[in-house]
Design a protein around this motif. Structure first.
Motif, PDB file in Angstrom:
ATOM      1  N   HIS A  21      24.199  25.844  18.619  1.00 30.74           N
ATOM      2  CA  HIS A  21      23.084  26.731  18.324  1.00 30.74           C
ATOM      3  C   HIS A  21      22.339  27.016  19.619  1.00 30.74           C
ATOM      4  O   HIS A  21      22.216  26.157  20.490  1.00 30.74           O
ATOM      5  CB  HIS A  21      22.116  26.097  17.317  1.00 30.74           C
ATOM      6  CG  HIS A  21      20.956  26.983  16.983  1.00 30.74           C
ATOM      7  ND1 HIS A  21      21.054  28.048  16.124  1.00 30.74           N
ATOM      8  CD2 HIS A  21      19.659  26.980  17.440  1.00 30.74           C
ATOM      9  CE1 HIS A  21      19.882  28.654  16.034  1.00 30.74           C
ATOM     10  NE2 HIS A  21      19.019  28.021  16.825  1.00 30.74           N
ATOM     11  N   SER A  23      19.578  30.232  21.823  1.00 33.99           N
ATOM     12  CA  SER A  23      19.016  31.567  22.021  1.00 33.99           C
ATOM     13  C   SER A  23      19.721  32.196  23.205  1.00 33.99           C
ATOM     14  O   SER A  23      19.893  31.554  24.256  1.00 33.99           O
ATOM     15  CB  SER A  23      17.514  31.471  22.305  1.00 33.99           C
ATOM     16  OG  SER A  23      16.838  30.879  21.214  1.00 33.99           O
ATOM     17  N   GLN A  48      31.727  36.870  12.726  1.00 32.17           N
ATOM     18  CA  GLN A  48      30.823  36.753  11.575  1.00 32.17           C
ATOM     19  C   GLN A  48      31.558  37.084  10.280  1.00 32.17           C
ATOM     20  O   GLN A  48      31.307  36.459   9.240  1.00 32.17           O
ATOM     21  CB  GLN A  48      29.618  37.679  11.755  1.00 32.17           C
ATOM     22  CG  GLN A  48      28.535  37.467  10.709  1.00 32.17           C
ATOM     23  CD  GLN A  48      27.140  37.648  11.277  1.00 32.17           C
ATOM     24  OE1 GLN A  48      26.830  37.119  12.333  1.00 32.17           O
ATOM     25  NE2 GLN A  48      26.319  38.397  10.580  1.00 32.17           N
ATOM     26  N   HIS A  54      26.822  32.684  12.777  1.00 28.97           N
ATOM     27  CA  HIS A  54      25.693  33.443  12.217  1.00 28.97           C
ATOM     28  C   HIS A  54      24.951  34.033  13.412  1.00 28.97           C
ATOM     29  O   HIS A  54      24.457  33.298  14.289  1.00 28.97           O
ATOM     30  CB  HIS A  54      24.755  32.538  11.413  1.00 28.97           C
ATOM     31  CG  HIS A  54      23.559  33.278  10.881  1.00 28.97           C
ATOM     32  ND1 HIS A  54      23.659  34.278   9.933  1.00 28.97           N
ATOM     33  CD2 HIS A  54      22.237  33.171  11.192  1.00 28.97           C
ATOM     34  CE1 HIS A  54      22.466  34.760   9.668  1.00 28.97           C
ATOM     35  NE2 HIS A  54      21.576  34.101  10.422  1.00 28.97           N
ATOM     36  N   TRP A  55      24.871  35.368  13.497  1.00 31.71           N
ATOM     37  CA  TRP A  55      24.274  36.071  14.641  1.00 31.71           C
ATOM     38  C   TRP A  55      23.054  36.832  14.161  1.00 31.71           C
ATOM     39  O   TRP A  55      23.145  37.716  13.315  1.00 31.71           O
ATOM     40  CB  TRP A  55      25.306  37.014  15.260  1.00 31.71           C
ATOM     41  CG  TRP A  55      24.790  37.954  16.319  1.00 31.71           C
ATOM     42  CD1 TRP A  55      24.619  39.293  16.209  1.00 31.71           C
ATOM     43  CD2 TRP A  55      24.390  37.607  17.657  1.00 31.71           C
ATOM     44  NE1 TRP A  55      24.156  39.832  17.360  1.00 31.71           N
ATOM     45  CE2 TRP A  55      24.006  38.813  18.294  1.00 31.71           C
ATOM     46  CE3 TRP A  55      24.332  36.417  18.364  1.00 31.71           C
ATOM     47  CZ2 TRP A  55      23.556  38.851  19.609  1.00 31.71           C
ATOM     48  CZ3 TRP A  55      23.889  36.451  19.675  1.00 31.71           C
ATOM     49  CH2 TRP A  55      23.509  37.657  20.292  1.00 31.71           C
ATOM     50  N   GLN A  56      21.890  36.432  14.682  1.00 36.66           N
ATOM     51  CA  GLN A  56      20.645  37.096  14.311  1.00 36.66           C
ATOM     52  C   GLN A  56      20.138  37.850  15.533  1.00 36.66           C
ATOM     53  O   GLN A  56      19.513  37.289  16.436  1.00 36.66           O
ATOM     54  CB  GLN A  56      19.589  36.079  13.850  1.00 36.66           C
ATOM     55  CG  GLN A  56      18.334  36.740  13.299  1.00 36.66           C
ATOM     56  CD  GLN A  56      17.360  35.710  12.727  1.00 36.66           C
ATOM     57  OE1 GLN A  56      17.702  34.539  12.578  1.00 36.66           O
ATOM     58  NE2 GLN A  56      16.157  36.160  12.396  1.00 36.66           N
ATOM     59  N   ALA A  57      20.449  39.154  15.591  1.00 37.95           N
ATOM     60  CA  ALA A  57      20.101  39.974  16.757  1.00 37.95           C
ATOM     61  C   ALA A  57      18.614  40.307  16.741  1.00 37.95           C
ATOM     62  O   ALA A  57      18.013  40.529  15.685  1.00 37.95           O
ATOM     63  CB  ALA A  57      20.934  41.245  16.758  1.00 37.95           C
ATOM     64  N   THR A  58      18.028  40.387  17.923  1.00 39.40           N
ATOM     65  CA  THR A  58      16.619  40.758  18.079  1.00 39.40           C
ATOM     66  C   THR A  58      16.545  41.942  19.026  1.00 39.40           C
ATOM     67  O   THR A  58      17.074  41.887  20.152  1.00 39.40           O
ATOM     68  CB  THR A  58      15.799  39.587  18.644  1.00 39.40           C
ATOM     69  OG1 THR A  58      15.961  38.460  17.795  1.00 39.40           O
ATOM     70  CG2 THR A  58      14.328  39.949  18.731  1.00 39.40           C
ATOM     71  N   SER A  65      18.370  36.767  21.150  1.00 38.29           N
ATOM     72  CA  SER A  65      18.944  36.653  19.801  1.00 38.29           C
ATOM     73  C   SER A  65      19.333  35.210  19.522  1.00 38.29           C
ATOM     74  O   SER A  65      19.472  34.396  20.437  1.00 38.29           O
ATOM     75  CB  SER A  65      20.169  37.554  19.675  1.00 38.29           C
ATOM     76  OG  SER A  65      19.828  38.906  19.940  1.00 38.29           O
ATOM     77  N   GLN A  66      19.512  34.898  18.224  1.00 40.78           N
ATOM     78  CA  GLN A  66      19.861  33.545  17.809  1.00 40.78           C
ATOM     79  C   GLN A  66      21.341  33.493  17.407  1.00 40.78           C
ATOM     80  O   GLN A  66      21.795  34.297  16.584  1.00 40.78           O
ATOM     81  CB  GLN A  66      18.999  33.097  16.630  1.00 40.78           C
ATOM     82  CG  GLN A  66      17.502  33.097  16.913  1.00 40.78           C
ATOM     83  CD  GLN A  66      17.160  32.111  18.004  1.00 40.78           C
ATOM     84  OE1 GLN A  66      17.563  30.949  17.965  1.00 40.78           O
ATOM     85  NE2 GLN A  66      16.396  32.587  18.996  1.00 40.78           N
ATOM     86  N   LEU A  67      22.078  32.538  18.006  1.00 38.18           N
ATOM     87  CA  LEU A  67      23.496  32.365  17.692  1.00 38.18           C
ATOM     88  C   LEU A  67      23.723  30.961  17.142  1.00 38.18           C
ATOM     89  O   LEU A  67      23.347  29.962  17.775  1.00 38.18           O
ATOM     90  CB  LEU A  67      24.355  32.560  18.946  1.00 38.18           C
ATOM     91  CG  LEU A  67      25.857  32.301  18.785  1.00 38.18           C
ATOM     92  CD1 LEU A  67      26.479  33.306  17.826  1.00 38.18           C
ATOM     93  CD2 LEU A  67      26.568  32.350  20.140  1.00 38.18           C
ATOM     94  N   THR A  68      24.341  30.890  15.962  1.00 33.71           N
ATOM     95  CA  THR A  68      24.718  29.603  15.362  1.00 33.71           C
ATOM     96  C   THR A  68      26.229  29.597  15.162  1.00 33.71           C
ATOM     97  O   THR A  68      26.790  30.499  14.529  1.00 33.71           O
ATOM     98  CB  THR A  68      24.015  29.387  14.017  1.00 33.71           C
ATOM     99  OG1 THR A  68      22.605  29.453  14.209  1.00 33.71           O
ATOM    100  CG2 THR A  68      24.379  28.031  13.428  1.00 33.71           C
TER     101      THR A  68
END
Length: 584
Positions: A21, A23, A48, A54-58, A65-68
């Motif tokens: 996990h 940023s 994905q 799990h990719w949470q783009a900002t 962005s957050q990458l898990t």
């Protein structure tokens, strides 16, 4: 290939984020994977979609962005290996997992059992060794004898239910006179490669058999047209049709000797053809052009991995309860075959029948053979001493208690028979001395028994050396040893097969008569003319102490409730072609 590249890219992300996990930015990821931002975005979408990340783009400059990462390297390898196994790529799957032996075992075990897919029925069973030799007429072990009967046909075969001889490749035969027989072949029989069977194939196969002691009275085999065979004998044999059902008499293509890898990839006329055979598995597929009833089971795959049949106590209990719902099948000649040497046998409890839906005492078992060339056994009194000191009733006390219930001491080769040496002088070998015992490789219980014998003899000032041979060398008796340890199972009809085994196996030929070839030849002639029964022959051999029977095992089969037509045979297997799964 594309999936393999995607996997490599994911492994790079794992190296970048060991905690799985973090940023980051799209550009950072692209730089690390040496690609463009556009390609990196495509990779993230693909990962994905496979639920790897799990990719949470900002949005916005400077925003991270957050990458898990949802899979570790172990999980990915297992998933890939699983897909490779489903595709039949065993070598690739096992090489992928490398030295992770337990991972291979776990994954392969999940593939065992029956499977129905669009009315296509398959079965995967575990086995602890490879089977590179499926060549009739060569030394074959119990499982190989069962398998060659699924791949080849003889002129005749045995009806397992009645024990009688019936038609196979020959639809009819007749005895012309005491020494001449005519056989008539079925028309249109095909080999697995599409070529039609002719009388030449039969003639070549039977003339090849003449070299073996059991078939030495066959004087000549000739073709009579395309579908006729004439067999001429030098000694009358009313049981010739029964003899021609023997595994050595199975019919091969006339050019079999010139075919590359025929032993591992044979071509026959039977209900199953060999599709693959390597160090990891043997794959048999139903032959659609089989001249008999087409096999009900479409595919049988034998997975060859030493630990597949090994279960801990917890796994065994779970297996016993889960088998019917998981459509698994389990068979063994002894519950200790694998588990003893793996150290799990001490965990077994209960009665022999607890995990079995079908079981019986095996027709055959373990035996000890004195080599007639050894100076130790020239006197019957010394062979009598050996029987007294390596008596199965004493040896069984050396076994760990939990497995004793699966072994039955015996005095003969069949459970219903009893033979023994007569009372008389007992003479111990001159001690101290050294002896050598040989057994064949890839049989887990031999070493256990040999070590027990070693302990017993050590108390008598005898050093017992142990020699492990390959099966062919053992079966031919081509080693300088004093004792031979072996096991045998007799198909139906058992009594006839006992005699056939004693009078045909090279190892026994030089030893059961004390090396007296004239006596051996007289036995063989008397047995053929039925003035000497197999039971009398065993008494001759056991009574003189050359062959000393030791134990019978309990043969067991566990199958799911949905399995139909599955019955345990004398070789510890079941007929594939009559087995099928009733859909739930």
């Amino acid at each position: 290939m594309a999936r393999h590249r995607l996997l490599q890219q994911y492994l790079r992300l794992l190296a970048l984020f060991p905690s799985r996990h973090g940023s980051t930015t799209l550009q950072t990821l692209a730089d690390h994977l040496h690609c463009t931002k556009r390609h990196m975005r495509s990779l993230l979408v693909q990962m994905q979609a496979r639920e790897w990340i799990h990719w949470q783009a900002t949005a916005g400059r400077g925003h991270r962005s957050q990458l898990t990462l949802l899979r570790n390297a172990h999980q990915l390898m297992m998933e890939k290996a699983d897909k490779l196994l489903d595709a039949g790529n065993f070598d690739q799957a096992i090489n992928l997992l490398g030295d992770e032996k337990q991972l291979v075992t776990t994954l392969l075990r999940s593939k065992l059992g029956f499977n129905i897919r669009d009315d296509y029925q398959s079965l995967r069973v575990p086995y602890y060794r490879t089977m590179p030799n499926l060549y009739p007429g060569t030394p074959l072990r119990r499982s190989e004898i069962h398998l060659v009967r699924q791949i080849f046909n003889g002129l005749t075969r045995i009806n397992e239910a009645s024990g009688g001889v019936e038609q196979d490749l020959a639809h009819h035969w007749r005895q012309v006179d005491a020494l001449s027989w005519h056989f008539y072949l079925r028309p249109g029989v095909q080999f697995h490669d599409g070529r039609e069977l002719t009388s030449e194939d039969v003639a070549v196969s039977l003339n090849r058999c003449r070299k073996a002691p059991l078939f030495s009275h066959i004087k000549r085999v000739e073709c009579r047209g395309v579908l006729g065979i004439v067999v001429e004998l030098s000694q009358a044999d009313i049981q010739l049709p029964l003899l021609l059902s023997h595994p050595a008499a199975l019919v091969l293509p006339a050019d079999h000797a010139s075919r590359a890898n025929f032993a591992s990839h044979p071509v026959g006329t039977g209900p199953y053809r060999v599709s693959e055979n390597n160090d990891w598995h043997l794959l048999l597929k139903a032959f659609d052009h089989y001249f008999g009833f087409r096999a009900l089971l479409d595919e049988v795959e034998v997975l060859m991995w030493p630990d597949l049949a090994t279960f801990s106590k917890t796994e065994n209990n779970a297996l016993a309860h889960a088998m019917p719902s998981q459509s698994a099948a389990w068979l063994s000649s002894s519950i200790s075959d694998i588990d003893y040497v793996a150290g799990h046998a001490v965990n077994f409890t209960g009665k022999p029948s607890d995990m079995s839906s079908e079981m019986f005492l095996e027709r055959g078992g373990y035996f000890l053979l004195c080599d007639s060339r050894s100076s130790h056994w020239q006197k019957k009194a010394t062979r009598r001493w050996l029987r007294e000191n390596l008596n199965p009733n004493l040896l069984i006390q050396q076994l760990i208690e939990p497995i004793r219930q699966f072994w039955v001491p015996t005095g003969s080769l069949l459970p219903s028979w009893f033979h023994g040496m007569d009372a008389g002088e007992i003479l111990a070998p001159q001690t101290p001395c050294r002896m050598t015992l040989a057994y064949h490789a890839q049989h887990p219980e031999f070493r256990m028994l040999a070590l027990d014998m070693q302990k017993v003899l050590a108390d008598k000032a005898i050093v017992l050396d142990i020699k492990e041979l390959d099966y062919e060398q053992w079966a031919n008796g081509t080693a300088n040893v004093d004792l031979w340890l072996g096991t045998v199972n007799f198909p139906i009809p058992e009594e006839w097969n006992v005699g056939a085994w004693l009078l045909d196996m090279p190892l026994l030929k030089e030893n059961i008569s004390g090396g007296n070839s004239a006596v051996f030849e007289r036995w063989r002639q008397q047995w053929r003319e039925q003035s000497l029964t197999s039971q009398q022959l065993v008494q001759n051999v056991v009574g003189e102490g050359w062959l000393q029977p030791l134990f019978h095992h309990w043969m067991r089969l566990k199958g799911p409730e949905q399995a139909q037509g599955i019955h345990l045979n004398n070789l510890g297997w079941f007929d594939f072609k009559t087995t099928w799964m009733e859909p739930e």
